[in-house]
Design a protein around this motif. Structure first.
Motif, PDB file in Angstrom:
ATOM      1  N   TYR A 115     -53.956  40.044 -24.635  1.00 20.20           N
ATOM      2  CA  TYR A 115     -53.221  39.071 -25.450  1.00 20.20           C
ATOM      3  C   TYR A 115     -52.680  37.910 -24.616  1.00 20.20           C
ATOM      4  CZ  TYR A 115     -53.175  42.042 -29.625  1.00 20.20           C
ATOM      5  OH  TYR A 115     -53.534  42.773 -30.717  1.00 20.20           O
ATOM      6  N   ILE A 116     -52.365  38.158 -23.371  1.00 17.51           N
ATOM      7  CA  ILE A 116     -51.712  37.130 -22.553  1.00 17.51           C
ATOM      8  C   ILE A 116     -52.638  36.563 -21.478  1.00 17.51           C
ATOM      9  CG2 ILE A 116     -49.473  38.222 -22.952  1.00 17.51           C
ATOM     10  CD1 ILE A 116     -49.571  39.259 -20.068  1.00 17.51           C
ATOM     11  N   GLU A 117     -53.858  37.046 -21.404  1.00 21.09           N
ATOM     12  CA  GLU A 117     -54.770  36.759 -20.293  1.00 21.09           C
ATOM     13  C   GLU A 117     -54.906  35.270 -19.991  1.00 21.09           C
ATOM     14  OE1 GLU A 117     -56.902  37.943 -17.170  1.00 21.09           O
ATOM     15  OE2 GLU A 117     -56.399  39.429 -18.693  1.00 21.09           O
ATOM     16  N   GLU A 141     -43.805  41.607 -15.436  1.00 26.01           N
ATOM     17  CA  GLU A 141     -44.436  41.887 -14.146  1.00 26.01           C
ATOM     18  C   GLU A 141     -45.948  41.776 -14.242  1.00 26.01           C
ATOM     19  OE1 GLU A 141     -43.575  44.849 -10.424  1.00 26.01           O
ATOM     20  OE2 GLU A 141     -43.276  45.623 -12.458  1.00 26.01           O
ATOM     21  N   LEU A 142     -46.505  42.225 -15.372  1.00 23.08           N
ATOM     22  CA  LEU A 142     -47.941  42.067 -15.603  1.00 23.08           C
ATOM     23  C   LEU A 142     -48.313  40.591 -15.653  1.00 23.08           C
ATOM     24  CD1 LEU A 142     -50.758  43.204 -16.406  1.00 23.08           C
ATOM     25  CD2 LEU A 142     -49.956  43.164 -18.790  1.00 23.08           C
ATOM     26  N   ALA A 143     -47.500  39.800 -16.352  1.00 20.00           N
ATOM     27  CA  ALA A 143     -47.746  38.354 -16.433  1.00 20.00           C
ATOM     28  C   ALA A 143     -47.696  37.715 -15.056  1.00 20.00           C
ATOM     29  CB  ALA A 143     -46.733  37.704 -17.373  1.00 20.00           C
ATOM     30  N   SER A 177     -34.539  40.176 -14.448  1.00 21.46           N
ATOM     31  CA  SER A 177     -34.190  39.066 -13.572  1.00 21.46           C
ATOM     32  C   SER A 177     -34.983  39.091 -12.273  1.00 21.46           C
ATOM     33  CB  SER A 177     -32.689  39.092 -13.261  1.00 21.46           C
ATOM     34  OG  SER A 177     -31.942  38.951 -14.449  1.00 21.46           O
ATOM     35  N   ARG A 178     -35.377  40.286 -11.848  1.00 18.60           N
ATOM     36  CA  ARG A 178     -36.140  40.406 -10.600  1.00 18.60           C
ATOM     37  C   ARG A 178     -37.577  39.942 -10.755  1.00 18.60           C
ATOM     38  NH1 ARG A 178     -33.179  45.339 -10.052  1.00 18.60           N
ATOM     39  NH2 ARG A 178     -34.912  46.500 -10.963  1.00 18.60           N
ATOM     40  N   VAL A 179     -38.158  40.105 -11.941  1.00 21.98           N
ATOM     41  CA  VAL A 179     -39.595  39.835 -12.089  1.00 21.98           C
ATOM     42  C   VAL A 179     -39.906  38.554 -12.860  1.00 21.98           C
ATOM     43  CG1 VAL A 179     -40.234  42.255 -11.888  1.00 21.98           C
ATOM     44  CG2 VAL A 179     -39.760  41.312 -14.151  1.00 21.98           C
TER      45      VAL A 179
END
Length: 372
Positions: A115-117, A141-143, A177-179
């Motif tokens: 969906y975000i590829e 994180e995947l993004a 906030s970290r990712v």
């Protein structure tokens, strides 16, 4: 199973909707997506679909099949919905169990990725305190691995929902906030203070409208052709920093009435002084949304005051196309890049701020990669 992604829209020189002008050259270069998670995300998605922005992909995900099915947008080709973790939750939700978040994410990771590829910018919207919302930082994180610039829009639970939800919300907020490249936090508690005498549906629509306005402003910053313009390179130079010790902050101020310019500018300054973690500002990008009567001298005064207050030397300016519904309103977005302060003793904890201060929308985040 994922639906086929939409084909490109008809070849037009520009598309105008609600004051937002997206020219073909820019539209073809940018893919923007809004992904909502969980029950709050579903409510927000219904609001978004009633106020659609052009050339944006809308993706609703939930672990609860029944709640997700309440979103109706059959005739809208840019909308997608997906039940995630169905083999784990059987479509009945997480029951508030955040320990399932990672398992659910891993079970549908390839599907979520499709969906975000092809996106360049992604907004992730979720309520904090539940199990499905805990999946938000995992998607961010995947993004990140796909070089997608990701802004998270998170809603902190009511005080009356108890300590357990607050603990979960804080944990997920810290992970986000970290990712994420930027994190926007809204607090439900402000609804009780300012809209507590409204019917529940109307009160939540006030929150939905604030979130919508913020996302629209950021999308306009990216896509508005503008009267005075900056390039995508200027925006990416801030958001996609190369220096590991730099962070970003986005401050949003709005003013209404005869002193609207001064009010909007002062709200930016207050956010900068009270909450911004940056010590030295290396780059400042100002985006001003305005009505037709906004004057050049108004711009000069806004820029001079912010430039002086932030000690910024490298400044880019973007002025929106005129908005018919903003004759009495000015909205300023200040996008900053700078070095983080060594000591944060003066930095209040955003989670403990009084409700009136929580109304300020603050985005902070860092980026540890280059754009492709």
């Amino acid at each position: 199973m994922m639906k086929d992604l939409p084909v490109k829209p008809p070849d037009k020189s520009s598309i105008t909707d609600g004051g937002l002008v997206v020219h073909k050259k820019l539209r073809d270069r940018l893919n923007i997506g809004i992904l909502t998670l969980g029950n709050f995300g579903n409510n927000m998605m219904r609001f978004l679909l009633r106020n659609r922005l052009p050339n944006v992909r809308y993706i609703a995900m939930d672990t609860d099949r029944q709640h997700l099915a309440q979103i109706k947008a059959e005739s809208f080709s840019e909308f997608f919905s997906e039940v995630i973790g169905e083999n784990i939750t059987h479509g009945r939700g997480t029951g508030g169990n955040i320990d399932r978040a990672n398992e659910i994410f891993e079970s549908d990771k390839p599907n979520i990725a499709q969906y975000i590829e092809d996106l360049h910018f992604l907004f992730i919207i979720a309520g904090l305190g539940g199990g499905t919302g805990a999946i938000a930082p995992l998607i961010a994180e995947l993004a990140k691995t796909k070089n997608i610039l990701t802004i998270m829009v998170l809603v902190y639970p009511f005080s009356m929902e108890g300590e357990r939800k607050k603990e979960i919300a804080t944990k997920v907020l810290e992970a986000s906030s970290r990712v994420a490249d930027g994190t926007i936090v809204f607090h439900n508690q402000t609804l009780i203070r300012h809209h507590g005498d409204m019917p529940i549906e109307r009160a939540f629509d006030q929150l939905n409208a604030q979130i919508f306005d913020t996302i629209q402003a950021l999308i306009n910053l990216i896509a508005d052709s503008g009267t005075i313009n900056v390039s995508l390179g200027d925006i990416e130079n801030i958001l996609c920093k190369k220096e590991s010790d730099h962070e970003i902050a986005i401050l949003i101020g709005e003013g209404t009435g005869i002193n609207r310019n001064e009010i909007a500018t002062q709200r930016i300054i207050e956010q900068f002084e009270q909450h911004c973690k940056l010590n030295t500002i290396h780059k400042l990008l100002l985006y001003v949304q305005r009505g037709e009567d906004f004057k050049l001298i108004d711009l000069q005064r806004i820029v001079d005051k912010l430039k002086h207050q932030m000690s910024a030397q490298d400044i880019s300016i973007r002025i929106s196309t005129p908005y018919r519904d903003m004759e009495d309103t000015v909205r300023i977005i200040a996008l900053l890049k700078g070095s983080k302060a060594d000591k944060l003793t003066e930095e209040p904890d955003i989670l403990s701020l009084p409700p009136e201060e929580l109304e300020s929308k603050i985005i902070t985040g860092s980026i540890n990669r280059k754009r492709r």
